[in-house]
Design a protein around this motif. Structure first.
Motif, PDB file in Angstrom:
ATOM      1  N   VAL A 145      -8.811 -22.591  30.998  1.00 51.09           N
ATOM      2  CA  VAL A 145      -7.393 -24.096  30.358  1.00 51.09           C
ATOM      3  C   VAL A 145      -8.013 -24.022  29.139  1.00 51.09           C
ATOM      4  O   VAL A 145      -7.097 -24.857  28.221  1.00 51.09           O
ATOM      5  CB  VAL A 145      -7.186 -24.495  31.815  1.00 51.09           C
ATOM      6  N   VAL A 146      -9.647 -24.960  29.549  1.00 50.63           N
ATOM      7  CA  VAL A 146      -9.709 -25.669  28.035  1.00 50.63           C
ATOM      8  C   VAL A 146      -9.634 -24.620  26.593  1.00 50.63           C
ATOM      9  O   VAL A 146      -9.278 -25.204  25.874  1.00 50.63           O
ATOM     10  CB  VAL A 146     -10.818 -26.408  28.482  1.00 50.63           C
ATOM     11  N   GLY A 147     -10.285 -23.583  26.689  1.00 52.99           N
ATOM     12  CA  GLY A 147     -10.158 -23.477  25.703  1.00 52.99           C
ATOM     13  C   GLY A 147      -9.184 -22.644  25.502  1.00 52.99           C
ATOM     14  O   GLY A 147      -9.004 -22.269  24.239  1.00 52.99           O
ATOM     15  N   GLY A 148      -8.225 -22.408  26.929  1.00 53.57           N
ATOM     16  CA  GLY A 148      -6.318 -22.613  25.889  1.00 53.57           C
ATOM     17  C   GLY A 148      -6.355 -23.032  25.541  1.00 53.57           C
ATOM     18  O   GLY A 148      -5.548 -22.995  24.265  1.00 53.57           O
ATOM     19  N   ILE A 149      -6.105 -24.123  25.445  1.00 56.17           N
ATOM     20  CA  ILE A 149      -5.475 -26.103  24.466  1.00 56.17           C
ATOM     21  C   ILE A 149      -6.444 -25.762  23.294  1.00 56.17           C
ATOM     22  O   ILE A 149      -5.544 -25.957  22.823  1.00 56.17           O
ATOM     23  CB  ILE A 149      -5.619 -26.783  25.899  1.00 56.17           C
ATOM     24  N   GLY A 150      -7.382 -25.332  23.323  1.00 53.19           N
ATOM     25  CA  GLY A 150      -8.317 -24.852  22.220  1.00 53.19           C
ATOM     26  C   GLY A 150      -7.674 -24.416  21.159  1.00 53.19           C
ATOM     27  O   GLY A 150      -7.422 -24.608  20.448  1.00 53.19           O
ATOM     28  N   ILE A 151      -6.955 -22.993  21.865  1.00 52.42           N
ATOM     29  CA  ILE A 151      -6.340 -22.270  21.091  1.00 52.42           C
ATOM     30  C   ILE A 151      -5.091 -22.892  20.490  1.00 52.42           C
ATOM     31  O   ILE A 151      -4.299 -23.064  19.389  1.00 52.42           O
ATOM     32  CB  ILE A 151      -6.160 -21.061  21.608  1.00 52.42           C
ATOM     33  N   MET A 152      -4.384 -23.901  21.531  1.00 49.94           N
ATOM     34  CA  MET A 152      -2.869 -23.890  21.166  1.00 49.94           C
ATOM     35  C   MET A 152      -3.104 -25.108  20.388  1.00 49.94           C
ATOM     36  O   MET A 152      -2.076 -24.990  18.603  1.00 49.94           O
ATOM     37  CB  MET A 152      -2.407 -24.750  22.528  1.00 49.94           C
ATOM     38  N   ASN A 153      -4.708 -25.656  19.940  1.00 52.21           N
ATOM     39  CA  ASN A 153      -4.598 -26.768  19.006  1.00 52.21           C
ATOM     40  C   ASN A 153      -4.526 -25.943  18.021  1.00 52.21           C
ATOM     41  O   ASN A 153      -3.761 -26.616  16.351  1.00 52.21           O
ATOM     42  CB  ASN A 153      -6.019 -27.594  19.181  1.00 52.21           C
ATOM     43  N   ILE A 154      -5.579 -25.111  17.506  1.00 52.48           N
ATOM     44  CA  ILE A 154      -5.739 -24.586  16.773  1.00 52.48           C
ATOM     45  C   ILE A 154      -4.390 -23.771  16.323  1.00 52.48           C
ATOM     46  O   ILE A 154      -4.117 -23.955  14.667  1.00 52.48           O
ATOM     47  CB  ILE A 154      -6.937 -23.749  16.626  1.00 52.48           C
ATOM     48  N   MET A 155      -3.512 -23.255  16.853  1.00 49.18           N
ATOM     49  CA  MET A 155      -2.775 -22.409  16.952  1.00 49.18           C
ATOM     50  C   MET A 155      -1.577 -23.859  16.107  1.00 49.18           C
ATOM     51  O   MET A 155      -0.843 -23.022  15.092  1.00 49.18           O
ATOM     52  CB  MET A 155      -1.892 -21.535  17.882  1.00 49.18           C
ATOM     53  N   LEU A 156      -1.273 -24.731  16.307  1.00 51.00           N
ATOM     54  CA  LEU A 156      -0.320 -25.696  15.895  1.00 51.00           C
ATOM     55  C   LEU A 156      -1.105 -26.047  14.395  1.00 51.00           C
ATOM     56  O   LEU A 156      -0.158 -26.672  13.955  1.00 51.00           O
ATOM     57  CB  LEU A 156      -0.480 -27.176  17.083  1.00 51.00           C
ATOM     58  N   VAL A 157      -1.763 -26.432  14.439  1.00 51.68           N
ATOM     59  CA  VAL A 157      -2.570 -27.064  12.784  1.00 51.68           C
ATOM     60  C   VAL A 157      -2.164 -25.307  12.149  1.00 51.68           C
ATOM     61  O   VAL A 157      -1.629 -26.262  10.802  1.00 51.68           O
ATOM     62  CB  VAL A 157      -4.418 -27.406  13.101  1.00 51.68           C
ATOM     63  N   SER A 158      -2.217 -23.905  12.323  1.00 52.13           N
ATOM     64  CA  SER A 158      -1.966 -23.287  11.727  1.00 52.13           C
ATOM     65  C   SER A 158      -0.649 -22.716  11.262  1.00 52.13           C
ATOM     66  O   SER A 158      -0.647 -22.516   9.959  1.00 52.13           O
ATOM     67  CB  SER A 158      -2.565 -21.899  12.514  1.00 52.13           C
ATOM     68  N   VAL A 159       0.156 -23.682  12.497  1.00 55.59           N
ATOM     69  CA  VAL A 159       1.466 -23.709  12.193  1.00 55.59           C
ATOM     70  C   VAL A 159       1.926 -24.218  10.877  1.00 55.59           C
ATOM     71  O   VAL A 159       1.733 -24.472   9.925  1.00 55.59           O
ATOM     72  CB  VAL A 159       2.204 -24.306  13.270  1.00 55.59           C
ATOM     73  N   THR A 160       0.986 -26.154  11.074  1.00 58.91           N
ATOM     74  CA  THR A 160       1.080 -26.586  10.175  1.00 58.91           C
ATOM     75  C   THR A 160       1.198 -26.402   8.683  1.00 58.91           C
ATOM     76  O   THR A 160       1.514 -26.054   7.650  1.00 58.91           O
ATOM     77  CB  THR A 160       0.800 -28.559   9.439  1.00 58.91           C
ATOM     78  N   GLU A 161      -0.102 -25.743   8.663  1.00 64.72           N
ATOM     79  CA  GLU A 161      -0.692 -25.474   7.137  1.00 64.72           C
ATOM     80  C   GLU A 161      -0.090 -24.088   6.914  1.00 64.72           C
ATOM     81  O   GLU A 161      -0.264 -23.768   5.423  1.00 64.72           O
ATOM     82  CB  GLU A 161      -2.390 -24.355   7.195  1.00 64.72           C
ATOM     83  N   ARG A 162       0.425 -22.888   7.692  1.00 57.44           N
ATOM     84  CA  ARG A 162       1.256 -21.935   7.646  1.00 57.44           C
ATOM     85  C   ARG A 162       3.161 -22.429   7.340  1.00 57.44           C
ATOM     86  O   ARG A 162       3.784 -21.033   7.061  1.00 57.44           O
ATOM     87  CB  ARG A 162       0.648 -20.801   7.931  1.00 57.44           C
ATOM     88  N   THR A 163       3.397 -23.692   7.078  1.00 59.60           N
ATOM     89  CA  THR A 163       4.651 -23.498   6.930  1.00 59.60           C
ATOM     90  C   THR A 163       5.130 -23.197   5.902  1.00 59.60           C
ATOM     91  O   THR A 163       6.083 -22.357   5.846  1.00 59.60           O
ATOM     92  CB  THR A 163       4.886 -25.335   7.169  1.00 59.60           C
ATOM     93  N   ARG A 164       4.965 -22.837   4.591  1.00 51.54           N
ATOM     94  CA  ARG A 164       4.788 -22.409   3.370  1.00 51.54           C
ATOM     95  C   ARG A 164       5.468 -20.986   3.944  1.00 51.54           C
ATOM     96  O   ARG A 164       6.300 -20.624   3.320  1.00 51.54           O
ATOM     97  CB  ARG A 164       3.850 -23.458   2.406  1.00 51.54           C
ATOM     98  N   GLU A 165       3.981 -20.307   4.664  1.00 54.93           N
ATOM     99  CA  GLU A 165       4.246 -19.170   4.340  1.00 54.93           C
ATOM    100  C   GLU A 165       5.380 -18.631   5.327  1.00 54.93           C
ATOM    101  O   GLU A 165       6.458 -17.449   5.013  1.00 54.93           O
ATOM    102  CB  GLU A 165       3.112 -18.062   5.110  1.00 54.93           C
ATOM    103  N   ILE A 166       5.427 -19.714   6.322  1.00 53.53           N
ATOM    104  CA  ILE A 166       7.158 -19.611   7.426  1.00 53.53           C
ATOM    105  C   ILE A 166       8.231 -19.419   6.201  1.00 53.53           C
ATOM    106  O   ILE A 166       8.669 -18.625   7.265  1.00 53.53           O
ATOM    107  CB  ILE A 166       6.611 -19.968   8.463  1.00 53.53           C
ATOM    108  N   GLY A 167       8.435 -20.464   5.698  1.00 57.17           N
ATOM    109  CA  GLY A 167       9.221 -20.585   5.274  1.00 57.17           C
ATOM    110  C   GLY A 167       9.784 -18.888   4.140  1.00 57.17           C
ATOM    111  O   GLY A 167      10.573 -18.979   4.031  1.00 57.17           O
ATOM    112  N   ILE A 168       8.536 -18.796   3.388  1.00 59.02           N
ATOM    113  CA  ILE A 168       8.863 -17.711   2.592  1.00 59.02           C
ATOM    114  C   ILE A 168       9.100 -16.006   3.299  1.00 59.02           C
ATOM    115  O   ILE A 168      10.222 -15.783   2.890  1.00 59.02           O
ATOM    116  CB  ILE A 168       7.159 -17.244   2.243  1.00 59.02           C
TER     117      ILE A 168
END
Lengths: 245, 398
Positions: free
Chosen positions: B278-301
């Motif tokens: 479960v802790v590992g899952g939360i780690g994945i969620m955390n990184i994915m949230l960061v990744s979404v922010t980082e890739r906001t522009r990609e998502i926009g494109i």
């Protein structure tokens, strides 16, 4: 000839605290198929709002926007995504290429979302890149190219889907004047080949490269006509007052 | 965009940031590995316990008579009668009297187990006589000073010719009349083959009270062993009218008890290990949230170019699920590796209890399934956030 883009009293209001900002206030114009139109205005004139609405990234608060006869204002998000995919080719100021993908993969992105099979996508993206003179760099990454070349990739991407309208938002904004001119020449060639091109810019010297200019100020259309008429390029404020009277 | 292409894209993104993906996966890797090793250890312990109990015989009951005060007891004749009357469930009976004198052979004293048993005992336990003869009814009747020894004593002290020799228990001399066949492959001190059996009557006379308090009873059908227990318990209750005066234990019941205890411990440990999933899952969620922010522009494109919300959603969920199931696979591999290491270490450290840490297929499949599910569940929120981004804002994002 029927109009491809039709704005009827399009308004876009934003609520900022207590005040309502009228980014677009009863804007009406038509663009026919095959035209090369520049929408010009200073920042805050409403040209970005117009561009977002034309590009189906946003819908008007009131008024009617017809794209090829379809009422965009009534569409849901999925229909908007589909119409952006099929009808519009975007060229952005910052190119907006995906850095991890190769040039060919970048050009294929809209085709992929359109559900076009792999073989056909490869073929069409190759042809589009050859047309902009980058046929020998299919496997390069965007970062390996100059700004002008990157903008040509984004032109290729806009062309690959064979859209009804090519929408260029400050396409020369990040380029030096020489490469900027190259890009403009390319847009003129596209127009000559029968494409409808809408160019959004704040720069008069670029706007005059178009056939027709629509000048916006404070959310209103203040000029709409031949790009080479003297009124088209007069100092915005004075021209605004002149026409308003 | 087809599903295969979405997977290809996910792999491309994972490849693009190997270190980050590995660190993201670490929680899942450790969790899956821990679950697999712990479950494997449980399987090994269970296997070991089952093997040990199988040696002792799962078709026999042990009856212990504590008696009620000094007045009431039960004689061996009564016990024999009990078995004779219940032949549909009970088969054979033998008193078992343990003798506390260590055997002396010449000048050596051994630590062999010494018990007094009946002539049926060898049949009941499936022991075979390799040389000489077993304990016979006449030996019991006459309280003869004879004994049968295990193969270990035969080989270690008599050079394989124990029959006819003698050994001493306390002050009495016993003639060795038979040698048991080897029960285990390796004859060792303190093992099953290090034993001495004598007639129970002789053994009872040597003990302090002279009373026989333990019996071994075999049953007709080992699957109905609980019926047999009930029969014996009812009969004993009629004699004593007190259920503290005796106790009836079956090896298979003890095996069940041991197994459920081991299972419980394993479940608790696996549960603790699962927390790290479960802790590992939360780690994945955390990184994915960061990744979404980082890739906001990609998502926009992508959205400007015609990606539907569902396509963006799918891209991010699949990326999270791919990351976590890849972590799951690595965890499984690591789990198998650690199990092999643990088996070797246990064999080295505790040579008497060789536990094989054997990961079960079910645990592997479960671990993989759970890690994939964790990716989907914890990838959902970041994916939803990505899909809901407004393309205009996302394009303007730096």
């Amino acid at each position: 000839m029927s109009s491809l883009i039709e704005f009827q009293n399009v308004c876009k209001y934003y609520q900022m605290g207590d005040t309502t900002v009228k980014a677009a206030d009863h804007i009406s114009f038509q663009v026919r198929k095959g035209e090369f139109v520049a929408i010009v205005g200073q920042s805050g004139s409403g040209k970005s709002t117009c561009m977002n609405i034309i590009g189906c990234l946003d819908v008007p608060t009131s008024g009617l926007y017809l794209l090829d006869g379809q009422d965009v204002g009534r569409m849901d998000k999925n229909q908007l995504a589909a119409i952006r995919n099929k009808m519009l080719g975007f060229i952005f100021q910052q190119y907006n290429l995906l850095p991890k993908l190769t040039l060919q993969e970048n050009v294929e992105v809209p085709l992929m979302y359109a559900g076009i099979p792999k073989a056909e996508r490869h073929e069409r993206s190759r042809i589009a890149l050859e047309m902009v003179g980058l046929g020998d760099k299919l496997r390069h990454k965007p970062m390996q190219l100059s700004g002008g070349q990157q903008q040509r990739v984004s032109i290729a991407r806009a062309l690959a889907g064979d859209p009804a309208v090519i929408l260029a938002d400050e396409p020369t904004g990040a380029l030096d004047s020489h490469t900027g001119r190259e890009v403009l020449t390319m847009l003129q060639q596209l127009h000559a080949a029968g494409n409808t091109v809408v160019l959004i810019t704040h720069d008069n010297s670029i706007a005059v490269q178009a056939q027709r200019i629509i000048r916006l100020e404070d959310g209103h259309v203040v000029y709409d006509g031949d790009a080479h008429a003297p009124e088209a390029v007069v100092t915005p404020n004075m021209a605004g007052r002149g026409i308003a009277k | 965009m087809s599903l295969t292409e979405t997977f290809q894209l996910a792999f491309k993104n994972i490849q693009g940031s190997k270190m980050r993906t590995f660190l993201t996966m670490l929680g899942i890797i450790i969790g899956v590995c821990a679950v697999i090793v712990i479950v494997g250890l449980g399987n090994g312990m269970q296997g070991y316990i089952e093997d040990s109990f199988a040696d002792m015989g799962t078709d026999s009951l042990t009856v212990m008579i504590m008696g009620r005060g000094s007045s009431r007891s039960v004689s061996e004749e009564e016990m024999y009668e009990l078995v004779a009357e219940n032949q549909e469930t009970l088969k054979l009976i033998s008193p078992t009297v343990s003798v506390s004198f260590p055997p002396k052979i010449g000048s050596d004293t051994t630590s062999s187990s010494v018990s007094g048993v009946s002539e049926d005992y060898f049949t009941m336990k499936g022991y075979e006589i390799a040389q000489g003869r077993g304990i016979q009814y006449m030996d019991i009747e006459s309280r003869a000073n004879v004994c049968v020894v295990g193969q270990y004593l035969n080989m270690a002290y008599f050079g394989g010719n124990a029959v006819g020799q003698t050994l001493k228990l306390g002050s009495k001399s016993f003639i060795i009349v038979g040698v048991m066949a080897a029960e285990t492959d390796d004859l060792e001190e303190g093992g099953t083959d290090d034993c001495v059996f004598l007639p129970y009557s002789t053994a009872a006379r040597m003990s302090f009270t002279g009373a026989i308090s333990n019996y071994t009873i075999t049953v007709q059908d080992r699957d109905n062993i609980s019926d047999a227990i009930t029969v014996v318990e009812n009969a004993l209750y009629q004699i004593f009218e007190d259920d503290d005066a005796y106790s009836v234990i079956s090896m298979s019941e003890m095996l069940d008890t041991m197994n459920s205890m081991v299972n419980m411990i394993i479940y608790i440990l696996a549960g603790i290990a699962a927390i790290s999933l479960v802790v590992g899952g939360i780690g994945i969620m955390n990184i994915m949230l960061v990744s979404v922010t980082e890739r906001t522009r990609e998502i926009g494109i992508r959205k400007a170019l015609g990606a539907r919300e569902s396509a963006i959603m799918r891209q991010f969920v699949i990326e999270a699920a791919t990351t976590s199931s890849l972590g799951g696979l690595l965890g499984i591999a690591l789990g198998f590796g650690l199990s092999a290491v643990a088996t070797t270490v246990i064999a080295r450290v505790m040579p008497d209890t060789p536990i094989t840490v054997s990961p079960s297929m079910a645990a592997v499949l479960l671990a993989f399934g759970v890690s994939t599910a964790i990716g989907v569940v914890f990838g959902y929120l970041p994916a939803k956030k990505a899909a809901a981004l407004n393309p205009i804002d996302a394009l303007r994002y730096d």
